[in-house]
Design a protein around this motif. Structure first.
Motif, PDB file in Angstrom:
ATOM      1  N   ARG A 189       0.865  -1.185   0.000  1.00  0.00           N
ATOM      2  CA  ARG A 189       0.000   0.000   0.000  1.00  0.00           C
ATOM      3  C   ARG A 189       0.896   1.227   0.000  1.00  0.00           C
ATOM      4  N   GLU A 190       0.555   2.189  -0.876  1.00  0.00           N
ATOM      5  CA  GLU A 190       1.424   3.354  -1.046  1.00  0.00           C
ATOM      6  C   GLU A 190       0.570   4.590  -1.333  1.00  0.00           C
ATOM      7  N   THR A 191       0.883   5.692  -0.657  1.00  0.00           N
ATOM      8  CA  THR A 191       0.204   6.976  -0.886  1.00  0.00           C
ATOM      9  C   THR A 191       1.216   7.974  -1.422  1.00  0.00           C
ATOM     10  N   LYS A 237      -2.751  10.393  -4.302  1.00  0.00           N
ATOM     11  CA  LYS A 237      -3.215   9.154  -4.920  1.00  0.00           C
ATOM     12  C   LYS A 237      -2.742   7.969  -4.069  1.00  0.00           C
ATOM     13  N   THR A 238      -3.559   6.923  -4.013  1.00  0.00           N
ATOM     14  CA  THR A 238      -3.232   5.731  -3.223  1.00  0.00           C
ATOM     15  C   THR A 238      -3.215   4.509  -4.133  1.00  0.00           C
ATOM     16  N   TYR A 239      -2.202   3.690  -3.946  1.00  0.00           N
ATOM     17  CA  TYR A 239      -2.054   2.460  -4.734  1.00  0.00           C
ATOM     18  C   TYR A 239      -1.973   1.280  -3.770  1.00  0.00           C
ATOM     19  N   GLN A 240      -2.559   0.158  -4.162  1.00  0.00           N
ATOM     20  CA  GLN A 240      -2.392  -1.044  -3.350  1.00  0.00           C
ATOM     21  C   GLN A 240      -2.572  -2.282  -4.236  1.00  0.00           C
TER      22      GLN A 240
END
Length: 572
Positions: free
Chosen positions: A547-549, A569-572
């Motif tokens: 998980r990365e913001t 933006k958030t990635y997971q």
């Protein structure tokens, strides 16, 4: 009439009344008829170890090779090993062990006598420039005591020096000091050298060959044009060519050196080599019979044997096949199985019948597994890494793979595995000897400057095998005018004493970019967790969740580049 027994005699009364007499009689017999009997006593304690008689070699150098130390027991076997270890240093003519008894215990004294000091080293039979080069190679050194081991090393290096420049038959010898020399006497060792003759190969002429052409045979040989002639290399070449013929079915091929013609031309010594080949008969594989096998059927064994019936008889393939059968037994625990072969040649039919003679012997199981040398690393590291356990069938391949896996952990400088016989011939104990690495951590500090990024610094820290449990932690920091990165990682190789591997990683990375017109700040905060399990013997399967913001923001007074958008933006 004389009475032999008294009416009042009771059974056992005689022994009771004469037990004291029996004790003294036994005592008398033991010490007068068995004078070698000794009462065992505990070995005395060593309170001090002294070195005497050494002049050039320091006490510390000698102490490094001996086992016996103060506050240990005086053991004859250790003293004997110490004397041999001091002798093996090569500097001493005599070594003696003496002891002095004091109130606190024993003072152990190693009395040595050094060889005379080498004043200089001389070489005879060579030119001055060659002697100068040889002095650079010598292990034996001036102003040190004579050392036989180093003299042997110098002899080997001297021989190799001349062999490399073509004197393949060079002979080297050296003088040694006699046992009679004064206290302050010096010694000049003399290395006597007979270089012999050297020549270059101008040609290898071959006759009698039909199956292999001349160029093909020369490909197998190291003895070739313009190389220095070496009889040992030529003999090895002949064995190699004969082996290639055997692969082609010519089992009885013979190759002889017919002549060596030496001559001088253009100020160079040359040699022409003449070889004669007797290829003899070519054979094919005949019948294969198997005897002595019970664990595996004839069919199972024949499937692993090549060449097949009717194919060219190739000795190399047959040897490899026998090793495969041997390994097949080893995988089932029959590590002492013997697979031998007998060849029966039918010269009229040009066929070879092969008979395999198998002695299966006992199936071996693993007894106790003992680990030595693991001062820090705990038992679970070995339990999770070793592929063998007590009671398992002893598998040599698994033992080798276990060694590889242990060594690849990176915890140990040295890993040894030794099967040990027990009273039960069907059981082998396994002793695992390791030598742990002294440093399992790393700390790096640094700084740099560039016109683009400005002044930056970094700190890197890592520590492996935490608490001896195979865990690892690392910290990586970079900081400066334009970027600040922080990352922490943690790995547990055997989570909760299972083969599950857990990895955690968290990070915070900030990058500042700006020029005359544009600029932005990008910050990335994230984390990752992964779980892994072994799959077969050499693979691991991992499942990871990440998980990365990511946040992009403007720098006051600067415009965002056209391909970037401000926001989160958030990635997971």
């Amino acid at each position: 009439m004389m009475k032999i027994f008294s009416p009042s005699f009771v059974e056992g009364d005689f022994i009771k009344r004469n037990v004291v007499y029996l004790f003294f009689v036994s005592f008398f017999l033991f010490f007068f008829f068995f004078p070698s009997f000794q009462i065992l006593a505990a070995p005395p304690l060593i309170v001090q170890v002294e070195i005497q008689g050494n002049k050039t070699i320091t006490d510390d150098e000698i102490r490094k090779v001996i086992l016996t130390q103060p506050e240990t027991l005086l053991l004859e076997d250790n003293v004997r090993k110490d004397i041999q270890a001091i002798y093996d240093m090569g500097y001493f003519l005599t070594v003696r062990a003496l002891k002095e008894t004091v109130e606190e215990g024993i003072i152990l004294i190693y009395e040595v006598r050094e060889y005379p000091v080498v004043s200089s080293i001389e070489f005879t039979g060579v030119k001055d420039n060659e002697a100068s080069e040889l002095r650079k190679l010598t292990t034996l050194k001036a102003k040190e005591p004579w050392n036989y081991r180093k003299a042997q090393e110098t002899k080997e290096k001297t021989f190799n020096y001349f062999k490399n420049i073509g004197y393949t038959q060079a002979q080297v010898d050296f003088s040694t000091p006699s046992g009679e020399f004064g206290e302050d006497e010096s010694f000049v060792p003399i290395f006597s050298i007979n270089k012999g003759e050297r020549a270059r190969v101008i040609e290898v002429e071959i006759e009698g060959n039909e199956f292999f052409t001349d160029p093909k045979i020369r490909v197998f040989m190291q003895t070739r044009f313009n190389r220095y002639f070496d009889p040992e290399v030529l003999n090895e070449d002949i064995r190699k060519v004969a082996g290639e013929y055997q692969k082609g079915g010519f089992y009885f091929t013979r190759i002889d050196i017919v002549d060596l013609q030496f001559f001088d031309k253009d100020r160079t010594r040359w040699v022409r080599v003449f070889l004669k080949v007797d290829e003899a008969q070519r054979y094919r594989m005949g019948n294969l019979s198997v005897k002595g096998n019970q664990i595996f059927s004839d069919k199972q064994i024949r499937e692993r044997i090549s060449p097949r019936k009717g194919e060219i008889f190739n000795t190399a393939k047959l040897r490899d096949s026998i090793r495969r059968v041997q390994n097949m037994y080893g995988d089932k625990g029959y590590i002492y199985a013997i697979v031998d072969n007998s060849l029966n040649f039918d010269h009229d039919k040009s066929m070879v019948d092969v008979e395999l003679l198998i002695r299966e012997n006992n199936q071996i199981h693993v007894g106790n597994i003992r680990v030595e040398g693991n001062d820090r690393t705990k038992g679970k590291a070995f339990k999770q890494t070793l592929l063998l356990d007590s009671g398992d069938i002893f598998n040599a391949n698994k033992m080798v793979e276990s060694w590889r896996r242990l060594y690849n952990l990176g915890f140990f400088e040295k890993v040894e595995m030794e099967p040990v016989e027990t009273q039960d011939p069907s059981i082998l104990d396994l002793v695992v000897k390791v030598s742990e690495r002294e440093r399992m951590g790393k700390l790096l500090l640094g700084a740099s400057y560039s016109s683009t990024l400005g002044l930056e610094g970094f700190i890197q820290f890592s520590r492996d095998n935490l608490w001896g449990e195979g865990k690892m932690v690392s910290l990586d920091c970079e900081f400066g005018e334009r970027r600040s990165n922080y990352e922490i990682s943690y790995v547990d190789r055997w989570w909760r004493n299972t083969s599950t591997r857990v990895g955690l990683n968290v990070y915070n990375k900030t990058h500042r970019f700006y020029n005359a017109d544009e600029g932005y700040v990008k910050n990335v905060i994230g984390g990752e967790i992964s779980l892994g399990r072994p799959w077969f013997s050499n693979f691991n399967v991992f499942v990871s969740l990440k998980r990365e913001t990511s946040t992009v923001s403007e720098i006051e007074g600067k415009e965002l580049p056209h391909d970037l958008e401000e926001g989160e933006k958030t990635y997971q």
